[in-house]
Structures are given as structure tokens and as C-alpha cells.
Design an enzyme around this catalytic site. Structure first.
Site: not given
Ligand code: 7TS
Length: 407
Positions: A123, A200, A203, A226, A364
Site C-alpha cells: 500500500h 503493515d 489487513q 478496519k 493505493c
Molecule cells: N496498509 C494496507 C495494507 C492497507 O490496506 C491500508 C488501507 C493502509 C495501509 C492504510 O491504512 P489507513 O487506515 O492509514 O488509511 N487500505 C485501504 C484499502 O484497501 N481501501 O481503502 C483503504
């Protein structure tokens, strides 16, 4: 039939909505999950009953707020099997957590020529911060080659790890491919050359039991939103010995020990990294989410997520003109696909008219799109409140979309 793990309409007010006359089929939990009643209630209760700032005043409300905030940290610590709640830093989310490691640890410990190992599936929030620290320090990015199905083999990791590797930063589960990466093995290789493992977990933490020690990680980042918690709260877990050596990156209230006109010294970990008024209600909401997930059982959630991911992967693959990405087994709760001749955004739009919420775009992960040779994909993602009926609705919608665009 794969049933939801909870009484969805009792626990999740949002699932009582109808959109365009249809009951909501929510297949976008990889972007954000929905919030159950106990999480909404915990935050409401805090604001109605105990609202105050933390770590400052001695009045009753302030003490209640401070206690609840500390308890939230303990809840997170237990959930990820950390050895000490002090290793849990509250942030705004995965993005801020990864930026904190890159800015603090990276700027401090990287020298020109040092290597940062990444994968092309990361990401942007586990990629751009490393590009930036590489620019500042002269460190070099090295990318692990993906196998044809997007998985990472240990041999591929061995080819990029060198005595110059200082950091490997890798997602545990890909938000696009639904692949599960071999973190423990990668961490072993990185540790052998004296580097650190940054994971990371955006997920993975919502979907499987997490044990930071067993994972062999040095840092783990994840987001509350999430995993049934609110937006604006997340976690950076780090090993105490690293956190103690790292410099803060946000300066201000509550992160200092002493300040005079010329200089300042820092508070202990974790306050050192939490300058300013934190997201108190967010931390309380996250703790309520963790209690809720724990009551369901993370093993059950893990099994259910994978069952839905694999079922959707297999079913989508059977439809002519549909391409599905990522490995067949194991396949986590996100399934990316394209339909020949139909733009992913058009797919998402047609689905929305039937109240089926999916995401279309590059997710992303533009370097991954480049590797896949597509500009974007559609993606369905699942959580414990989904059932195989939701996948049936998805399949029907795909067939209908194909018919509509072929006309
Ligand atoms: N890393 C992974 C693997 C992610 O899926 C996401 C967000 C992030 C980092 C960033 O997380 P945040 O909470 O700081 O935004 N992924 C997604 C997605 O897959 N669709 O919208 C956000």
C-alpha cells in the site's frame, strides 16, 4: 452456506439500511469496516459521562478519562500479545504509524547505501514514507520479486536481503491480492543481517490472531477503523528497546519531561510519541471493538474470512471474461477482479445501483497495478458479518453487468 458470525441486524445498525430499495451488501471492509453497537455505545458513554482530557488534571472526569485511555492501551497490548502496554503507541492509523517509524527510526538509523527491502504489492502508506526517507538519507530501496500469482517466496526474499539491509517493510496480508506474506521467515532473514522487520498489519490484525512476538516483528502498524473501531485511531507497536532509542517527531504538550527557553527533554515511551491531546474516544472505541472481536473469537474470524475469500476467488474464476488476481490458496478476505471490456469504475457503479458496495481503482497500490499490467481493478472484501449469500449477490451482479455491457 457460510453464515455471518453474529446477528448482523442486531449488532450493526447500518445493515438495517436499504439503498436504492435493496438491502445493503457491503463488500468493502478492506477500506473500512462497519461499527457494532458496543463500539458506538462506548464512545457515546465516554462523551456523555466521562469526557475530559487525559494525563493533566486531577478532577474526577479527568481521572476517569485517563484510566479509560490507559485501559484501552492495555486492551490493545493484550490483543497483539505485546509484552508491555508501553510498547503500544496510539496514532491516527496505519499511515501515521508507518510514517512515524520511517521518520523517526529511518532518519536516525539509516545511512547512505543502506538498503530498505519492500514488495511491489505494498500500500502507498508502506511505500512512499520509505521513498521519502531514502531521499533524505541516501538509503536504497530493494524490491522483492513476486511470483506469477503475486505471492512472495523465501528464495525471492533471499535474493534481495544483503548485509546492507537495515529495514524490511512488508504487509502481512495484501489489500488487493489477498495473499498472506511469510513475515516470520522474512524477519528471520532480516534479523540475521542485523536489520529490523516492519509489518503493515492493516489487513491482517482485523482478520487473524496477532502475536507480535511469534510474528518476529520489530514494529507493527494497524488501523482501528478496519477492525470495527472508529476512524482516526490506530496503533504503532514497537519493541521497547527500539522505541527507547527513537526520537519523537511531533513536539508539544504531554510529550516532554522538562522544557526551558532553550531546550526540552522527552517524556517516557509511549507519551514521547503522543504529543498533543490524543484521540481518547477513539482509543476507547478501539478497545470496545477489540472486546467485541475477542468475544466472537479471532480464530473463528480468521477461518470465516479465509473461507469467504477462497469461495469468492473460486466462484469468480469460473465466470468467463472475468480475471481474478492473487493466489488461490490461502486467499484472504479481499478478492480483486476485472471483467473484459468493462472499466472497474463502471462495474462499481452498476453494483451500487443494486446496493452492492465494492471498491474500484488502484487501491493505493499503483506499483502493484503496474506489475499486474492493469490500470485498476474491482475489489470485493469481506468480514465476519458477510455471508456466502453476499457472494451470490456479487456473482449475480457480475453476470448482469456483463449482459448489460454486451448489449
Ligand atoms: N496498509 C494496507 C495494507 C492497507 O490496506 C491500508 C488501507 C493502509 C495501509 C492504510 O491504512 P489507513 O487506515 O492509514 O488509511 N487500505 C485501504 C484499502 O484497501 N481501501 O481503502 C483503504
Amino acid at each position: 452456506m457460510i453464515e455471518p458470525l453474529v446477528d448482523v441486524s442486531r449488532d450493526f445498525p447500518i445493515f438495517n439500511r436499504r439503498i436504492n430499495g435493496y438491502p445493503l451488501v457491503y463488500l468493502d471492509s478492506a477500506a473500512t469496516s462497519h461499527k457494532p453497537e458496543p463500539v458506538l455505545a462506548a464512545m457515546d458513554q465516554f462523551y456523555r459521562h466521562s469526557n475530559a482530557n487525559v494525563l493533566r488534571s486531577v478532577h474526577t472526569l479527568a481521572e476517569e478519562a485517563t484510566t479509560a485511555y490507559a485501559r484501552a492501551r492495555e486492551t490493545v497490548s493484550t490483543f497483539i500479545a505485546a509484552t508491555d502496554p508501553k510498547e503500544v503507541i496510539f496514532t491516527r492509523g496505519t499511515t501515521e504509524s508507518l510514517n512515524l517509524v520511517a521518520r523517526s527510526f529511518g532518519d536516525q538509523f539509516l545511512r547512505a547505501g543502506d538498503e530498505i527491502v519492500l514488495s511491489p504489492m505494498e500500500h502507498h502508506s508502506n511505500l512512499v514514507p520509505w521513498q521519502q526517507v531514502a531521499k533524505r538519507t541516501g538509503a536504497v530501496l530493494r524490491y522483492i520479486d513476486l511470483a506469477d500469482d503475486g505471492t512472495i517466496s523465501i528464495d525471492a526474499v533471499r535474493r534481495v536481503i544483503s548485509p546492507k539491509t537495515r529495514i524490511a517493510a512488508l504487509s502481512k496480508i495484501s489489500n488487493v491480492l489477498g495473499s498472506v506474506n511469510p513475515i516470520v521467515e522474512v524477519a528471520d532473514l532480516v534479523h540475521q543481517v542485523g536489520g529490523v522487520m516492519v509489518v503493515d498489519g492493516a489487513q491482517s490484525v482485523p482478520h487473524e490472531p496477532t502475536d507480535v512476538m511469534a510474528m518476529n516483528a520489530d514494529f507493527l502498524a494497524f488501523s482501528g477503523h478496519k477492525m470495527c473501531g472508529p476512524t482516526g485511531i490506530g496503533v504503532l507497536w514497537g519493541r521497547a528497546e527500539w522505541l527507547a532509542q527513537m526520537e519523537p517527531i511531533a513536539f508539544g504538550g504531554e510529550m516532554i519531561s522538562y522544557v526551558d527557553r532553550e531546550m526540552a527533554t522527552w517524556a517516557e515511551v509511549p507519551e514521547k510519541f503522543e504529543g498533543g491531546t490524543p484521540n481518547i474516544a477513539g482509543a476507547i472505541g478501539l478497545a470496545a471493538a477489540i472486546d467485541y472481536l475477542t468475544a466472537i473469537g479471532m480464530d473463528k474470524i480468521c477461518h470465516h474470512s479465509q473461507a469467504l475469500g477462497e469461495h469468492a476467488f473460486d466462484a469468480l474464476r469460473e465466470i468467463s471474461g472475468v480475471s481474478v488476481y492473487g493466489p488461490r490458496r490461502p486467499h484472504a478476505a479481499a478478492v480483486a477482479f476485472t471483467i473484459d471490456g468493462i472499466h472497474p469504475h463502471d462495474i462499481a457503479q452498476v453494483f451500487d445501483s443494486k446496493a452492492i458496495a465494492i471498491r474500484a481503482g488502484h487501491h493505493c497500490a499503483q506499483p502493484l497495478m503496474q506489475w499486474l499490467g492493469v490500470g485498476s481493478t474491482a475489489r470485493a472484501s469481506f468480514y465476519f458479518y458477510n455471508s456466502s449469500n453476499d457472494i451470490d449477490r456479487l456473482l449475480d451482479a457480475i453476470l448482469e453487468t456483463k449482459r448489460f455491457f454486451q448489449r
